[in-house]
Design an enzyme around this catalytic site. Structure first.
Site, short mmCIF file in Angstrom:
data_model
loop_
_atom_site.label_atom_id
_atom_site.label_comp_id
_atom_site.label_asym_id
_atom_site.label_seq_id
_atom_site.Cartn_x
_atom_site.Cartn_y
_atom_site.Cartn_z
N SER A 292 -7.26 -1.86 -6.89
CA SER A 292 -6.91 -2.78 -5.79
C SER A 292 -6.98 -2.09 -4.43
CB SER A 292 -5.54 -3.40 -6.02
OG SER A 292 -4.65 -2.48 -6.58
N ALA B 101 1.87 2.57 -3.46
CA ALA B 101 0.90 2.90 -4.52
C ALA B 101 1.07 4.36 -4.93
CB ALA B 101 -0.51 2.64 -4.04
N GLN B 102 1.19 4.55 -6.25
CA GLN B 102 1.46 5.91 -6.73
C GLN B 102 0.22 6.53 -7.35
OE1 GLN B 102 4.55 5.35 -9.62
NE2 GLN B 102 6.14 5.00 -8.12
N GLY B 103 -0.38 5.81 -8.32
CA GLY B 103 -1.44 6.37 -9.15
C GLY B 103 -2.61 6.89 -8.37
N GLY B 104 -3.22 6.07 -7.53
CA GLY B 104 -4.35 6.53 -6.74
C GLY B 104 -5.39 5.46 -6.50
N GLU C 205 -6.55 6.89 -15.87
CA GLU C 205 -5.45 5.97 -16.18
C GLU C 205 -5.87 5.04 -17.31
OE1 GLU C 205 -4.17 3.98 -12.64
OE2 GLU C 205 -3.12 5.73 -11.91
N ARG D 23 -6.14 -6.94 -13.92
CA ARG D 23 -6.66 -5.90 -13.03
C ARG D 23 -6.72 -4.55 -13.73
NH1 ARG D 23 -3.57 -2.28 -8.90
NH2 ARG D 23 -2.01 -2.51 -10.53
N THR E 298 0.83 -1.21 0.00
CA THR E 298 0.00 0.00 0.00
C THR E 298 0.86 1.26 0.00
OG1 THR E 298 -1.76 -1.17 1.16
CG2 THR E 298 -1.80 1.23 1.28
N ASP F 137 3.07 -14.89 1.89
CA ASP F 137 2.81 -15.68 3.11
C ASP F 137 1.35 -16.10 3.26
OD1 ASP F 137 5.27 -14.47 3.32
OD2 ASP F 137 5.09 -13.96 5.43
C1 LIG Z 1 4.78 0.16 -6.87
C2 LIG Z 1 3.31 -0.12 -6.73
C3 LIG Z 1 2.38 0.81 -7.16
C4 LIG Z 1 1.00 0.56 -7.02
N1 LIG Z 1 0.10 1.52 -7.37
C5 LIG Z 1 -1.23 1.30 -7.13
C6 LIG Z 1 -2.18 2.34 -7.35
O1 LIG Z 1 -1.83 3.44 -7.73
N2 LIG Z 1 -3.49 2.06 -7.08
C7 LIG Z 1 -3.93 0.84 -6.65
O2 LIG Z 1 -5.14 0.65 -6.43
N3 LIG Z 1 -3.03 -0.15 -6.41
C8 LIG Z 1 -1.70 0.05 -6.63
N4 LIG Z 1 -0.80 -0.94 -6.37
C9 LIG Z 1 -1.29 -2.20 -5.80
C10 LIG Z 1 -1.68 -1.96 -4.34
O3 LIG Z 1 -0.71 -1.15 -3.73
C11 LIG Z 1 -1.81 -3.25 -3.54
O4 LIG Z 1 -2.56 -4.19 -4.24
C12 LIG Z 1 -2.51 -2.97 -2.21
O5 LIG Z 1 -1.83 -1.95 -1.53
C13 LIG Z 1 -2.54 -4.23 -1.36
O6 LIG Z 1 -3.02 -3.87 -0.08
P1 LIG Z 1 -3.15 -4.98 1.04
O7 LIG Z 1 -3.64 -4.29 2.27
O8 LIG Z 1 -3.91 -6.12 0.52
O9 LIG Z 1 -1.65 -5.51 1.24
P2 LIG Z 1 -0.31 -4.73 1.61
O10 LIG Z 1 -0.47 -3.29 1.53
O11 LIG Z 1 0.79 -5.35 0.84
O12 LIG Z 1 -0.11 -5.12 3.14
C14 LIG Z 1 0.22 -6.45 3.51
C15 LIG Z 1 0.73 -6.44 4.93
O13 LIG Z 1 0.86 -7.77 5.43
C16 LIG Z 1 2.09 -7.90 6.11
N5 LIG Z 1 2.45 -9.32 6.13
C17 LIG Z 1 2.72 -10.12 5.07
N6 LIG Z 1 2.98 -11.37 5.50
C18 LIG Z 1 2.87 -11.37 6.86
C19 LIG Z 1 3.03 -12.36 7.88
N7 LIG Z 1 3.40 -13.63 7.60
N8 LIG Z 1 2.84 -11.99 9.17
C20 LIG Z 1 2.51 -10.71 9.49
N9 LIG Z 1 2.37 -9.73 8.57
C21 LIG Z 1 2.53 -10.06 7.26
C22 LIG Z 1 3.02 -7.02 5.31
O14 LIG Z 1 4.19 -6.71 6.01
C23 LIG Z 1 2.11 -5.82 5.08
O15 LIG Z 1 2.05 -4.99 6.20
C24 LIG Z 1 0.57 -0.69 -6.49
C25 LIG Z 1 1.51 -1.63 -6.07
C26 LIG Z 1 2.86 -1.35 -6.17
C27 LIG Z 1 3.84 -2.37 -5.68
#
Ligand SMILES: Cc1cc2nc3c(=O)[nH]c(=O)nc-3n(C[C@H](O)[C@H](O)[C@H](O)COP(=O)(O)OP(=O)(O)OC[C@H]3O[C@@H](n4cnc5c(N)ncnc54)[C@H](O)[C@@H]3O)c2cc1C
Length: 534
Positions: free
Chosen positions: A395, A51-54, A120, A390, A48, A227
């Protein structure tokens, strides 16, 4: 290594990205006692944060129906319409309520004072709210501040979930075999004390994010070792669509760049992809040249790299644009310069990178997995919204909407009953004689996983590559499992165990699916390639 430390809560949330934080905050508002854990040293470490775009919301000339159509189109025919409809109809009001009103996220505004909606690729309208190009950082900060203020939420960092606690599997009572399998918490490694503790919870929510780190090139940060997919798989929950991995065409190729994204907007401003000897090549792949869709560009770059044996190609903006590069792309300019690349004068070395997992732990419209009392939200889950590909910026919204819905569903079903006696659930049993881990072995195993995934289960797949990939990964998994059983646990070992399991899940899914669709591109060379062994 043995620890008898136990913690108790109503709701255990594993992960502190947008999905986990939203779940925890909403659950606390329903009066639940929540524990939220992150394996990293600080809460903001997550996808998270990058994430750049928004985040998708609803623009001026926009409607839920238009968003539904765009998502269904991107998903290439296999998105789940029911989930997409929920996202499009509930999403914008939750952005307003949870992110803007309750968490004060400062989304960028136009000169008129109104929110600035960006557009986008593949979106038919301007509908994306953003905080300059650091949206994820702003959202993480706002949600963490809110969670930290809640008396109902205990936040544990440096706490790595090792395995989900389930009955009957973890029960010593043979009669528990006759009960419906269910999740009752997790074994969690305390990274600081190097001990495995137990967290008992009425409900457990996986919010562990993605798996980009199982690939040689990825935009994902180090925590994305898959994981949650691995834990859910071991606990017997159902996973779907795991072959659909979205690749971003251009990330910076440099030993210290760590998957830094080079925006696709650069090609929109005239930049061209060239070989290492500065010859543009996209015209040979698509009539749209450098402006071809993301998947086509990704495959073309990969083909050029394979054909020429090169580790990267160039993105040349300096020779082809008339715009003020420094003004238009300040972050990219600064980042490249810090690594010795002056993009005003020279081309940028780029490589495609694993970016997003469209599949995951299958959940229903409330985030419920196939295992009782286990929920999954965010990137680790598969609501079916993303289908085979996607749509950009959906996301973050999915994590927000399902975080709220999972907590609401828990509130609707909570009865506080314990379906087990605690004395029947044994503490973690370390091996009799623990072996110290040689980091060189772990590093080599990671290199084997990531290069196998990149070369055999990557952008262009063939049956032969997948056959070899699955065989190599299976061999590696046996070796890592054996080594894990005897090892003195460290976060490094735990990440490796998750990585190999998740890599094998992706490879097996890709091998079983002989039709190209969305992000899964498989070249079939003859009839026997079409056959899938039972
Ligand atoms: C460079 C980049 C740019 C992006 N830009 C966009 C965008 O502009 N807009 C958009 O909608 N999406 C974007 N995405 C995708 C989006 O960021 C992710 O899909 C979204 O943030 C996922 O959120 P989440 O809460 O599911 O997981 P995450 O934000 O990845 O959080 C997962 C958490 O779980 C923790 N964790 C993992 N395994 C374990 C474990 N075994 N025990 C305890 N903790 C654990 C991690 O440390 C982390 O804190 C981008 C992704 C990247 C990489």
């Amino acid at each position: 290594m043995k620890s008898n430390k136990k913690h108790y809560c109503d709701v255990l949330v594993i992960g502190s990205g947008i999905a986990g934080l939203t779940t925890a905050i909403t659950a606390s508002e329903h009066g639940f006692d929540v524990i939220l854990i992150n394996k990293e040293a600080s809460l903001e470490k997550s996808n998270t944060q990058y994430a750049q775009g928004g985040i998708v919301s609803q623009g001026h000339d926009d409607s839920p129906q238009l968003l539904i159509e765009d998502i269904m189109e991107a998903g290439d025919g296999i998105s789940n319409l029911e989930a997409v409809t929920i996202l499009a109809s509930e999403g914008p009001s939750l952005v307003e309520d949870v992110l803007i009103k309750k968490s004060g996220i400062p989304f960028s505004r136009a000169e008129t004072g109104d929110f600035e909606y960006a557009r986008e690729a593949s979106h038919s309208r301007r509908r994306i709210l953003h905080c300059m190009d650091t949206t994820g950082k702003a959202i993480e900060k706002g949600l963490i501040d809110k969670a930290q203020k809640s008396k109902q939420i205990r936040l544990f960092t440096n706490s790595t979930a090792v395995d989900l606690l389930t009955i009957p599997h973890h029960s010593t009572n043979p009669l528990s075999l006759y009960r419906e399998p269910q999740c009752i918490g997790a074994y969690v490694f305390n990274n600081g004390e190097e001990k495995v503790e137990m967290i008992f919870s009425s409900y457990t929510v996986l919010a562990t994010g993605g798996l980009g780190r199982i690939y040689l090139h990825t935009t994902n940060p180090p925590c994305a070792t898959g994981d949650g997919f691995a834990m859910a798989y071991r606990a017997g929950a159902r996973l779907i669509n795991m072959e659909y991995i979205q690749f971003h065409p251009t990330s910076l190729f440099h030993k210290d760049a760590d998957g830094f994204l080079i925006s696709e907007a650069m090609r929109g401003e005239g930049a061209r992809l060239t070989t290492k000897d500065n010859v543009p090549f996209m015209d040979g792949y698509s009539p749209q040249g450098d402006l071809a869709p993301r998947d086509e560009v990704t495959r073309a770059i990969y083909e050029e790299m394979i054909k020429r044996g090169d580790a990267y190609v160039y993105l040349d903006i300096a020779s082809y644009t008339t715009i003020d590069i420094k003004k238009r792309f300040p972050t990219i300019y600064e980042k490249c310069l810090s690594l010795g690349i002056d993009i005003l004068e020279e081309p940028i070395p780029v490589v495609p990178s694993a970016h997003y997992s469209c599949g995951g732990v299958q959940v229903d419209t409330w985030g419920r997995t196939s295992l009782k009392n286990l929920y999954a939200v965010g990137e680790v889950s598969a609501t079916g919204i993303h289908g085979a590909n996607r749509l950009a910026s959906t996301s973050l919204l999915e994590g927000l909407v399902w975080g709220v819905r999972a907590s609401k569903d828990i509130a609707a079903h909570f009865d506080g009953e314990k379906p087990y006696k605690e004395s029947e659930i044994p503490s973690w049993q370390p091996p009799e004689k623990e072996e110290e881990v040689d980091p060189a072995l772990v590093q080599q195993d990671w290199l084997s996983i990531t290069s196998t995934m990149w070369n055999y289960v990557g952008i262009i797949r063939t049956v032969k590559r997948l056959e070899r990939g699955t065989a190599d990964l299976r061999y590696l998994k046996n070796r890592i499992d054996d080594f894990y059983r005897k090892a003195h646990l460290t976060p490094m070992v735990l990440n490796l165990r998750s990585g190999i399991q998740t890599a094998l899940i992706v490879a097996d899914a890709a091998f079983s699916n002989r039709s190209s669709r969305g992000t899964h591109y498989i070249q079939i060379s003859n009839r026997s390639d079409q056959r899938i062994e039972p």
